[in-house]
Write a protein that holds these residues in place. Structure first.
Motif, PDB file in Angstrom:
ATOM      1  N   UNK A  27       0.818  -1.208   0.000  1.00 25.13           N
ATOM      2  CA  UNK A  27       0.000   0.000   0.000  1.00 25.13           C
ATOM      3  C   UNK A  27       0.857   1.266   0.000  1.00 25.13           C
ATOM      4  N   UNK A  28       2.151   1.120   0.256  1.00 26.93           N
ATOM      5  CA  UNK A  28       3.058   2.262   0.328  1.00 26.93           C
ATOM      6  C   UNK A  28       3.991   2.328  -0.886  1.00 26.93           C
ATOM      7  N   UNK A  29       4.505   1.173  -1.316  1.00 25.92           N
ATOM      8  CA  UNK A  29       5.537   1.107  -2.342  1.00 25.92           C
ATOM      9  C   UNK A  29       5.155   0.218  -3.518  1.00 25.92           C
ATOM     10  N   UNK A  30       5.689   0.576  -4.673  1.00 25.28           N
ATOM     11  CA  UNK A  30       5.827  -0.345  -5.788  1.00 25.28           C
ATOM     12  C   UNK A  30       7.299  -0.769  -5.715  1.00 25.28           C
ATOM     13  N   UNK A  31       7.522  -2.030  -5.389  1.00 28.78           N
ATOM     14  CA  UNK A  31       8.878  -2.509  -5.111  1.00 28.78           C
ATOM     15  C   UNK A  31       9.483  -3.221  -6.312  1.00 28.78           C
ATOM     16  N   UNK A  32      10.783  -2.986  -6.491  1.00 30.61           N
ATOM     17  CA  UNK A  32      11.561  -3.593  -7.566  1.00 30.61           C
ATOM     18  C   UNK A  32      12.906  -4.025  -6.986  1.00 30.61           C
ATOM     19  N   UNK A  33      13.580  -4.922  -7.686  1.00 33.47           N
ATOM     20  CA  UNK A  33      14.957  -5.255  -7.326  1.00 33.47           C
ATOM     21  C   UNK A  33      15.760  -5.416  -8.606  1.00 33.47           C
ATOM     22  N   UNK A  34      17.052  -5.200  -8.471  1.00 34.30           N
ATOM     23  CA  UNK A  34      17.963  -5.352  -9.606  1.00 34.30           C
ATOM     24  C   UNK A  34      19.377  -5.513  -9.059  1.00 34.30           C
ATOM     25  N   UNK A  35      20.286  -5.816  -9.959  1.00 35.97           N
ATOM     26  CA  UNK A  35      21.685  -5.984  -9.572  1.00 35.97           C
ATOM     27  C   UNK A  35      22.596  -5.205 -10.495  1.00 35.97           C
ATOM     28  N   UNK A  36      23.842  -5.065 -10.074  1.00 38.41           N
ATOM     29  CA  UNK A  36      24.844  -4.470 -10.945  1.00 38.41           C
ATOM     30  C   UNK A  36      25.408  -5.547 -11.881  1.00 38.41           C
ATOM     31  N   UNK A  37      25.064  -6.814 -11.567  1.00 37.66           N
ATOM     32  CA  UNK A  37      25.320  -7.981 -12.399  1.00 37.66           C
ATOM     33  C   UNK A  37      24.088  -8.877 -12.228  1.00 37.66           C
ATOM     34  N   UNK A  38      24.013  -9.977 -12.949  1.00 37.13           N
ATOM     35  CA  UNK A  38      22.949 -10.951 -12.692  1.00 37.13           C
ATOM     36  C   UNK A  38      23.583 -12.297 -12.370  1.00 37.13           C
ATOM     37  N   UNK A  39      23.093 -12.920 -11.323  1.00 34.81           N
ATOM     38  CA  UNK A  39      23.621 -14.217 -10.904  1.00 34.81           C
ATOM     39  C   UNK A  39      22.560 -15.305 -10.913  1.00 34.81           C
ATOM     40  N   UNK A  40      21.344 -14.982 -11.342  1.00 36.59           N
ATOM     41  CA  UNK A  40      20.258 -15.953 -11.288  1.00 36.59           C
ATOM     42  C   UNK A  40      19.612 -15.948  -9.919  1.00 36.59           C
ATOM     43  N   UNK A  41      18.396 -16.401  -9.839  1.00 33.20           N
ATOM     44  CA  UNK A  41      17.650 -16.424  -8.590  1.00 33.20           C
ATOM     45  C   UNK A  41      18.176 -17.541  -7.692  1.00 33.20           C
ATOM     46  N   UNK A  42      18.512 -17.212  -6.456  1.00 31.22           N
ATOM     47  CA  UNK A  42      19.079 -18.157  -5.506  1.00 31.22           C
ATOM     48  C   UNK A  42      17.974 -19.084  -4.980  1.00 31.22           C
ATOM     49  N   UNK A  43      18.142 -20.381  -5.197  1.00 28.68           N
ATOM     50  CA  UNK A  43      17.113 -21.355  -4.811  1.00 28.68           C
ATOM     51  C   UNK A  43      16.871 -21.394  -3.309  1.00 28.68           C
ATOM     52  N   UNK A  44      17.915 -21.203  -2.525  1.00 28.83           N
ATOM     53  CA  UNK A  44      17.724 -21.218  -1.065  1.00 28.83           C
ATOM     54  C   UNK A  44      16.973 -19.971  -0.600  1.00 28.83           C
ATOM     55  N   UNK A  45      17.207 -18.843  -1.248  1.00 28.31           N
ATOM     56  CA  UNK A  45      16.448 -17.631  -0.921  1.00 28.31           C
ATOM     57  C   UNK A  45      14.966 -17.861  -1.216  1.00 28.31           C
ATOM     58  N   UNK A  46      14.679 -18.478  -2.339  1.00 32.55           N
ATOM     59  CA  UNK A  46      13.298 -18.794  -2.704  1.00 32.55           C
ATOM     60  C   UNK A  46      12.685 -19.704  -1.641  1.00 32.55           C
ATOM     61  N   UNK A  47      13.439 -20.703  -1.222  1.00 30.55           N
ATOM     62  CA  UNK A  47      12.935 -21.685  -0.251  1.00 30.55           C
ATOM     63  C   UNK A  47      12.615 -21.036   1.096  1.00 30.55           C
TER      64      UNK A  47
END
Length: 154
Positions: A27-47
Motif C-alpha cells: 500500500x506504500x511502495x511499488x517494489x523492484x529489485x535489480x543488480x549491478x550484475x545478474x547471478x540468477x535467482x538463488x534457490x535457497x532464498x526462494x525456499x
C-alpha cells in the motif's frame, strides 16, 4: 512511491527485500529489485521466503538497465557493499540509502549441513523483514542517505 533494492547479483538479498516489500508494504511502495550484475535467482532464498509465506519463485535476476527506462525511483536501497560502491546514476529525485545485510552464499561457503546453511538464509531473511517493517519512516529519517554523484548535496 517506487523503491528499488539493489545488490550485486540480484539473486538473494535484493530479491528477499523486494518480496517482503511487496508482501508487507504494497500500500506504500511499488517494489523492484535489480543488480549491478545478474547471478540468477538463488534457490535457497526462494525456499526460505516460501517458508515465511512469500513466493518469489516467479522473480528473475535482472540488471538496472532491464527495468523500464522511464521508471523513476523515490528510494534506491543498496543492500550490499559492492552495490553501494558501484551504484549506477539515478536522477537527483532518488534518495539513495545503504542498508547492508550479510551475504548468505558467502557465509555458507564450506558449510556441509543443509539445515545450518538454511538457518543463515533464515536469519538474513528475518533481518530484511524487520527492516522492511520500518519503511518508509526509516528511509525518510536515514542519516545514511546520500544523493547520487550527479547531485552530491544531501
Amino acid at each position: 512511491m517506487n523503491i528499488l533494492f539493489l545488490c550485486t547479483g540480484n539473486s538473494c538479498r535484493s530479491q528477499m527485500a523486494e518480496g517482503w516489500a511487496k508482501n508487507l508494504k504494497r500500500e506504500v511502495f511499488r517494489a523492484y529489485s535489480a543488480g549491478v550484475e545478474t547471478h540468477g535467482l538463488n534457490e535457497r532464498a526462494v525456499k526460505v521466503m516460501k517458508e515465511a509465506g512469500v513466493d518469489i519463485s516467479g522473480n528473475s535476476s535482472k540488471l538496472v538497465s532491464d527495468l523500464p527506462a522511464d521508471l523513476e525511483f523515490d528510494y534506491v536501497v543498496t543492500v550490499c557493499g559492492n552495490a553501494k560502491e558501484t551504484c549506477p546514476f539515478f536522477p537527483a529525485k532518488s534518495k539513495i540509502v545503504h542498508v547492508g545485510f550479510d551475504d548468505p552464499p558467502s557465509l555458507t561457503q564450506g558449510m556441509e549441513s543443509e539445515e545450518d546453511i538454511l538457518n543463515v538464509y533464515r536469519r538474513v531473511r528475518d533481518e530484511i523483514r524487520e527492516f522492511i517493517l520500518t519503511l518508509p519512516e526509516s528511509l525518510e529519517n536515514s542519516g545514511a542517505a546520500r544523493r547520487t554523484k550527479q547531485n552530491p548535496k544531501v
